[in-house]
Design an enzyme around this catalytic site. Structure first.
Site, PDB file in Angstrom:
ATOM      1  N   PHE B 120       0.788  -1.218  -0.084  1.00  0.00           N
ATOM      2  CA  PHE B 120      -0.017   0.173   0.013  1.00  0.00           C
ATOM      3  C   PHE B 120       0.890   1.282  -0.119  1.00  0.00           C
ATOM      4  O   PHE B 120       2.113   1.124  -0.001  1.00  0.00           O
ATOM      5  CB  PHE B 120      -1.018  -0.027   1.098  1.00  0.00           C
ATOM      6  CG  PHE B 120      -2.287  -0.164   0.953  1.00  0.00           C
ATOM      7  CD1 PHE B 120      -3.115  -1.150   0.233  1.00  0.00           C
ATOM      8  CD2 PHE B 120      -3.225   1.118   1.032  1.00  0.00           C
ATOM      9  CE1 PHE B 120      -4.246  -0.981   0.012  1.00  0.00           C
ATOM     10  CE2 PHE B 120      -4.697   1.251   0.912  1.00  0.00           C
ATOM     11  CZ  PHE B 120      -5.005  -0.036   0.143  1.00  0.00           C
ATOM     12  N   GLN B 235      -7.653  14.685   3.840  1.00  0.00           N
ATOM     13  CA  GLN B 235      -6.911  13.776   2.781  1.00  0.00           C
ATOM     14  C   GLN B 235      -7.770  13.883   1.568  1.00  0.00           C
ATOM     15  O   GLN B 235      -8.758  13.393   1.670  1.00  0.00           O
ATOM     16  CB  GLN B 235      -6.802  12.407   3.205  1.00  0.00           C
ATOM     17  CG  GLN B 235      -6.135  11.345   2.485  1.00  0.00           C
ATOM     18  CD  GLN B 235      -5.642  10.190   3.094  1.00  0.00           C
ATOM     19  OE1 GLN B 235      -6.367   9.423   3.343  1.00  0.00           O
ATOM     20  NE2 GLN B 235      -4.471  10.214   3.243  1.00  0.00           N
ATOM     21  N   HIS B 237      -7.947  11.637  -1.584  1.00  0.00           N
ATOM     22  CA  HIS B 237      -7.307  10.403  -2.134  1.00  0.00           C
ATOM     23  C   HIS B 237      -7.176  10.522  -3.819  1.00  0.00           C
ATOM     24  O   HIS B 237      -7.921  11.190  -4.251  1.00  0.00           O
ATOM     25  CB  HIS B 237      -8.436   9.180  -2.005  1.00  0.00           C
ATOM     26  CG  HIS B 237      -8.060   7.801  -2.348  1.00  0.00           C
ATOM     27  ND1 HIS B 237      -7.686   7.411  -3.607  1.00  0.00           N
ATOM     28  CD2 HIS B 237      -7.848   6.870  -1.322  1.00  0.00           C
ATOM     29  CE1 HIS B 237      -7.111   6.150  -3.612  1.00  0.00           C
ATOM     30  NE2 HIS B 237      -7.353   5.653  -2.413  1.00  0.00           N
ATOM     31  N   LEU B 247     -14.751   5.973  -4.719  1.00  0.00           N
ATOM     32  CA  LEU B 247     -13.329   5.474  -4.534  1.00  0.00           C
ATOM     33  C   LEU B 247     -12.722   4.405  -5.452  1.00  0.00           C
ATOM     34  O   LEU B 247     -13.708   3.328  -5.497  1.00  0.00           O
ATOM     35  CB  LEU B 247     -13.144   5.087  -3.046  1.00  0.00           C
ATOM     36  CG  LEU B 247     -11.922   4.666  -2.807  1.00  0.00           C
ATOM     37  CD1 LEU B 247     -10.721   5.914  -2.907  1.00  0.00           C
ATOM     38  CD2 LEU B 247     -11.702   4.018  -1.146  1.00  0.00           C
ATOM     39  N   GLU B 250      -6.766   2.308  -3.669  1.00  0.00           N
ATOM     40  CA  GLU B 250      -5.146   2.276  -3.537  1.00  0.00           C
ATOM     41  C   GLU B 250      -4.738   0.713  -4.017  1.00  0.00           C
ATOM     42  O   GLU B 250      -3.565   0.659  -4.499  1.00  0.00           O
ATOM     43  CB  GLU B 250      -4.716   2.755  -2.291  1.00  0.00           C
ATOM     44  CG  GLU B 250      -3.264   3.313  -2.461  1.00  0.00           C
ATOM     45  CD  GLU B 250      -2.860   4.046  -1.195  1.00  0.00           C
ATOM     46  OE1 GLU B 250      -3.525   4.960  -0.905  1.00  0.00           O
ATOM     47  OE2 GLU B 250      -2.114   3.565  -0.499  1.00  0.00           O
ATOM     48  N   ARG B 295      -0.603   9.433  -0.235  1.00  0.00           N
ATOM     49  CA  ARG B 295      -1.925  10.051  -0.996  1.00  0.00           C
ATOM     50  C   ARG B 295      -1.711  11.650  -1.127  1.00  0.00           C
ATOM     51  O   ARG B 295      -1.915  12.107  -2.102  1.00  0.00           O
ATOM     52  CB  ARG B 295      -3.159   9.871  -0.259  1.00  0.00           C
ATOM     53  CG  ARG B 295      -3.310   8.199  -0.197  1.00  0.00           C
ATOM     54  CD  ARG B 295      -4.574   7.879   0.666  1.00  0.00           C
ATOM     55  NE  ARG B 295      -4.893   6.670   0.481  1.00  0.00           N
ATOM     56  CZ  ARG B 295      -5.666   5.808   1.213  1.00  0.00           C
ATOM     57  NH1 ARG B 295      -6.578   6.404   2.149  1.00  0.00           N
ATOM     58  NH2 ARG B 295      -5.993   4.655   1.022  1.00  0.00           N
ATOM     59  N   HIS B 363     -11.492  12.300   1.059  1.00  0.00           N
ATOM     60  CA  HIS B 363     -11.622  11.061   1.370  1.00  0.00           C
ATOM     61  C   HIS B 363     -11.832  11.073   3.003  1.00  0.00           C
ATOM     62  O   HIS B 363     -12.382  10.106   3.544  1.00  0.00           O
ATOM     63  CB  HIS B 363     -10.418  10.212   0.794  1.00  0.00           C
ATOM     64  CG  HIS B 363     -10.284   8.769   1.250  1.00  0.00           C
ATOM     65  ND1 HIS B 363     -11.537   7.974   0.650  1.00  0.00           N
ATOM     66  CD2 HIS B 363      -9.486   7.909   1.611  1.00  0.00           C
ATOM     67  CE1 HIS B 363     -11.321   6.669   1.469  1.00  0.00           C
ATOM     68  NE2 HIS B 363     -10.010   6.880   1.708  1.00  0.00           N
ATOM     69  N   ARG B 398      -2.422  10.633   6.514  1.00  0.00           N
ATOM     70  CA  ARG B 398      -2.696   9.347   6.855  1.00  0.00           C
ATOM     71  C   ARG B 398      -2.300   8.466   5.945  1.00  0.00           C
ATOM     72  O   ARG B 398      -2.516   8.624   4.471  1.00  0.00           O
ATOM     73  CB  ARG B 398      -4.136   8.897   7.152  1.00  0.00           C
ATOM     74  CG  ARG B 398      -4.603   7.536   7.596  1.00  0.00           C
ATOM     75  CD  ARG B 398      -5.857   7.243   7.745  1.00  0.00           C
ATOM     76  NE  ARG B 398      -6.913   7.486   6.717  1.00  0.00           N
ATOM     77  CZ  ARG B 398      -7.044   6.458   5.682  1.00  0.00           C
ATOM     78  NH1 ARG B 398      -6.564   5.389   5.770  1.00  0.00           N
ATOM     79  NH2 ARG B 398      -7.976   6.813   4.728  1.00  0.00           N
TER      80      ARG B 398
END
Lengths: 250, 601, 128
Positions: B120, B235, B237, B247, B250, B295, B363, B398
């Site tokens: 990730f 955040q 995304h 979404l 990721e 991100r 996000h 994050r």
């Protein structure tokens, strides 16, 4: 809206404080080919009639809130597009086979009780301890139940099931598929406890395999298949118990 | 609002998502004689945890280390995370994840039956557990179904909490909540309260967040005097579907997907994110590099590409392409089937044959209710966990797949601490709390059911203005002017909010009323975001100021703390130092060889 | 509050969805299958009653009414079998490791295949 095109939504209205009978109310909504039926309902609520009542959240087909009857079919309204119906009017009603709370909102009380009844959690004899690491489960063992774990509790299957509509004792497609999901999980040892619930009266035997639950399921769970498999296990168990009643070491 | 009945329990949990359910189980399991109330405005399985796709991070494999997970998280957070909290989080993560496995979560598996992990963004090694690409869905349902095992968890489904009830000793003892079915306001009382109400992405117009994510818990705590911490960190995304904001996980990049601009060029290589290895190179996808950068960086790169004229213009705004075609149908169907389903249904694109158009989308809120490393707020007896809280492990950005784990680790922790508080502080005065709840019911009735008030503005008018102000003023790149204008609009909306009128003045299932209350929460949260952002005159993580482009550790290695002012004037912003234990602030680097700690670098 | 609204059940619920109609047709075919079984039992009974009784029964069965009934029963039985074979992959899924045998293949392997084999066997036995 840049477009002048519109279409009509005929929406089921019922208010528990004032109405004894439901009625249909027609709304003109802008036509946008990217819109889903839920977008049109939200547009009505925002711009025309704030009293129109419906549930929704994720608008991506996974939270299970926005199931309704769309032209007579149980659908997730976030997943059906206006363009699939245009220019004909769209009739939107609450899911059938559930009591209506208000407008497009139905009561989940019975459904939640049925979900709980099948003991949808891992049951094991050993003590819960994480220090030994994960329980091993091969991809093949996972595949045995994975499909039946995909249910989003949208309840479209109950709206499609004639038995669920007529027989209260019947646990219904989603709950039975969920019970079967745990029975098929290699980590679980609770099948006997679940069968105690499922084999009573019409709980599972109410199913006559109409199969429409599987047809309408937006997540391809195949509850009809799960129920038939569970019935087969149940039938074996039933005869075992008939021959050697519980406690006799079967 | 009719006054409803009073209900008493030991611990009250507001919110039935991942954190709330985990907290419920922690208390119910360890305190069998306790009664736990789980109050949620939706049925638990509708909670937004359900939409999380890619996975949840925890060290499980022998090639991984706790140390690496800690470092990835701290550097990903641009050193704004509290390191004691991060250490606790990373140390607890494996046992929490195994616990969820024991509770039946259908994790994807390796051939030997152990749980599988995938790479990730911003993580040095693959450590993200996944259940195909419906991880949040499976986690939420596993947790919810497990709660059904405990007879001492009492659910208040479709109860909209509007106010925290605080006793004469300043301790939080429950909440007032509207029972949606009847419209009556109930007093739900307990010896301690945990807020687990999730984030507030709906402050923005273009978001992956569902309609329920309106920051109600954050706003409730804020109004009760608790600071909202680090609210300027929002955040984006990098890969949402244009139009809907749905979404695209990721994990699609973790499995090897690439991002290309209008020329088919992997533009991330131009932004210090490493070298673009060929997709057939066995080292692709490289960890902590390129498409597996963090991100905040990837979303910022998109904006820079857009400024350079290298994005693709569509009717839903500018996009780049997420190309998965080289993964092949079999891998896509096995590892990321939901990506295929969503792309086909909502973008009309089958990623097996065509690249997916994507753009950055709001996000997650890194900030939230200020809590200490025990998940306790400044109000005794009040705890918070999950996205609504700010511990903080997420700092200025994050890392993907840390938030699902955070729900478990801090949900359980908050549950245990709240239970202890309840045991130590059992006595409260019911009548004073009932009076507060009654007063809340009367306040709501006065504010929203006054039929003499007509032709005021509609909810949607204010909400749309709020969306525009926040998107234009507090987006991926901000400056003093844009933020000032956002602050002014929010203040104006706060004034106009009082004159909004409803069509619906009935009690039963009045979702226009709840939408109005949610708008109130959004305005509160937006106020804290905009004012925290304008005060932070540096750039860090997801907070990028065009007028202050550098990170400034001398002045801003600190958490912003926004305090509500009851008179409606702008919030007071204070700062609290970041807890640094073993990892002094360093340069945040990605690309080949990055992720080496301190002296190794 | 007048409370929740409960929709009345339609008498002709089985006409509400095409799937319900298909279900009813499938259920009705079982009457023909059952009817044919009775005929078969009677035939066996007559066989036990001696050659004359059996011959008389056979000649009665060769009347046009009975022929029609047999054709209808055959169609019903075939349709009933087809619906059963279609259900087999759902009710008895076959897994090869992680993969479920695709439904059409499972229907052939577990339904049509054995059916045709047994039928061919019977035909061979009768005609040999």
């Amino acid at each position: 809206m840049s477009t002048e095109l519109t279409m009509t939504l005929e929406v089921f209205r019922y208010h528990p404080e004032t109405d004894h009978e439901p009625r249909f109310q027609a709304y003109e909504v802008p036509y946008d080919e990217d819109w889903v039926v839920l977008d049109a309902l939200n547009w009505i609520k925002d711009h025309v009639d704030g009293s129109l009542t419906h549930r929704w959240s994720c608008r991506m087909g996974v939270c299970g809130s926005c199931g309704m009857m769309v032209n007579g079919d149980p659908k997730l309204t976030c997943a059906v597009f206006l363009k699939d119906y245009y220019p004909r009017p769209i009739k939107v009603e609450p899911l059938v086979n559930f009591p209506v709370e208000r407008d497009l909102v139905v009561s989940l009380d019975g459904f939640m009780d049925k979900l709980e009844a099948v003991k949808p959690y891992i049951i094991r004899d050993d003590v819960n301890d994480t220090s030994g690491g994960e329980y091993l489960q091969s991809p093949a063992e996972l595949a045995q139940y994975k499909q039946y774990s995909m249910c989003i509790n949208c309840m479209l299957c109950y709206a499609a099931c004639p038995v669920a509509g007529h027989e209260d004792e019947f646990l219904g497609p989603a709950a039975l598929a969920l019970g079967h999901r745990y029975n098929k999980d290699s980590r679980d040892q609770g099948q006997a406890e679940r069968l105690d619930v499922m084999l009573v009266g019409e709980a599972i035997w109410g199913c006559t395999f109409v199969g429409e639950c599987t047809v309408v399921c937006p997540k391809h769970v195949d509850p009809a298949g799960a129920i038939q498999q569970a019935k087969a296990v149940g039938a074996q168990e039933f005869f075992k118990r008939f021959v050697a009643p519980k406690g006799a070491g079967v | 609002m009719a006054h409803g009945t009073t209900h008493e329990h030991d611990v009250i949990i507001i919110g039935g998502g991942g954190a709330g359910l985990r907290a419920s189980i922690a208390i119910a399991e360890e305190n069998p004689d306790f009664s736990v109330a789980c109050v949620s405005k939706v049925y638990p399985m509708r909670s937004h945890t359900v939409t999380a796709e890619g996975g949840a991070a925890a060290k499980i494999k022998p090639n991984d280390s706790l140390e690496d997970h800690i470092y990835d998280t701290i550097s990903g957070a641009d050193w704004l995370a509290d390191q004691d909290a991060v250490e606790y989080f990373v140390n607890e993560a494996p046992s929490e994840m195994i616990q969820l496995e024991h509770w039946g979560c259908p994790w994807s598996r390796e051939p030997d039956g152990s749980v599988a992990v995938r790479p990730f963004g911003g993580m040095k090694i693959e450590r993200t557990w996944f259940a195909a690409d419906k991880t949040g869905f499976h986690m939420l349902h596993s947790l919810f179904q497990t709660t059904l095992k405990y007879g001492n968890i009492v659910r208040y489904d479709e109860h909209f909490a509007t106010r925290l009830l605080i006793d004469g000793n300043g301790r939080c003892r429950g909440c007032a909540a509207i029972e949606l079915r009847t419209g009556s306001v109930r007093a739900i009382l307990g010896k301690a309260v945990i807020i687990c109400t999730g984030g507030a992405g709906r402050v923005f117009p273009f978001t992956t967040n569902g309609s329920i994510k309106t920051g109600d818990g954050m706003a409730m705590a804020y109004r009760a005097g608790v600071a909202l911490k680090d609210m300027e960190f929002i955040q984006y995304h990098p890969t949402g579907l244009p139009g809907t904001g749905i979404l695209i996980t990721e994990a699609s990049r973790g499995e090897g997907g690439i991002l290309v601009n209008k020329d088919g060029y992997r533009y991330l290589q131009d932004y210090e994110l490493g070298e673009a290895l060929d997709v057939s190179d066995p080292r692709h996808p490289q960890k902590r590099a390129m498409e597996l950068g963090p991100r905040d960086r990837l979303s910022q790169c998109f904006i820079k590409e857009k400024w350079a004229g290298r994005t693709i213009e569509t009717k839903d705004g500018h996009v780049v392409h997420l190309d998965l075609r080289h993964l092949g149908e079999a891998k896509i169907d096995k590892k990321i089937p939901f990506v295929r389903e969503l792309s086909r249904n909502y973008a009309g694109i089958d990623p097996v044959y065509k690249p997916i158009p994507v753009r950055p989308v709001v996000h997650y809120v890194m900030g939230g209710i200020d809590v200490d490393s025990n998940s306790a707020t400044s109000v005794p007896g009040l705890y918070a966990a999950g996205e609504c809280a700010c511990v903080s492990i997420n700092g200025a950005n994050r890392l993907g797949s840390n938030s699902l784990t955070e729900l478990l680790v801090f949900g359980a922790q908050a549950g245990r601490h709240a239970a202890r508080f309840a045991m130590d502080n059992p006595d409260y005065d019911v009548s004073e709390l009932e009076a507060q709840a009654e007063d809340e019911g009367a306040r709501i009735r006065r504010a929203w059911f006054d039929t003499s008030r007509r032709n005021g503005e509609r909810i949607v008018t204010l909400r749309t203005e709020l969306h525009d102000a926040m998107e234009n003023g507090a987006g991926i790149y901000r400056n003093a002017d844009s933020l000032q204008s956002a602050c002014e609009t929010v203040a104006d909306l706060r004034a106009r909010y009082r004159s909004v009128t409803l069509d619906d003045h009935t009690n039963s299932f009045n979702t226009e009323l709840t939408a109005a209350l949610e708008l109130g929460s959004l305005i509160d949260v937006a106020e804290a975001m905009a004012h925290s952002a304008i005060e932070r005159t540096e750039s860090r993580g997801s907070h990028q100021r065009l007028d202050h482009t550098e990170r400034n550790d001398d002045d801003f290695l600190a958490h912003s703390m926004a305090y509500h002012r009851p008179d409606g004037s702008p919030p007071r912003i204070e700062y609290k130092p970041v807890t640094i234990t073993k990892w002094p602030p360093g340069a945040r680097t990605y690309g080949a060889g990055s992720g080496l700690k301190g002296e190794d670098r | 509050m007048s409370g929740q609204f409960h929709r009345p059940h339609a008498w002709a619920w089985f006409l509400e969805r095409p799937g319900y109609v298909r279900f009813m047709v499938r259920e009705l075919t079982s009457f023909f299958v059952a009817g044919y079984l009775i005929v078969l039992l009677v035939t066996l009974g007559r066989l036990g009653g001696g050659e004359a009784a059996f011959a008389e029964w056979l000649s009665a069965l060769s009347g046009p009414g009975w022929m029609l009934a047999h054709v209808v029963a055959l169609i019903a039985a075939v349709w009933h079998s087809i619906t059963w074979f279609a259900a087999v992959p759902q009710a008895m899924p076959v897994y090869l490791g992680e993969k479920k045998l695709p439904a059409p293949l499972a229907a052939v392997v577990m339904g049509y295949g054995p059916w045709l084999t047994v039928t061919a066997g019977i035909v061979w036995w009768v005609l040999r």
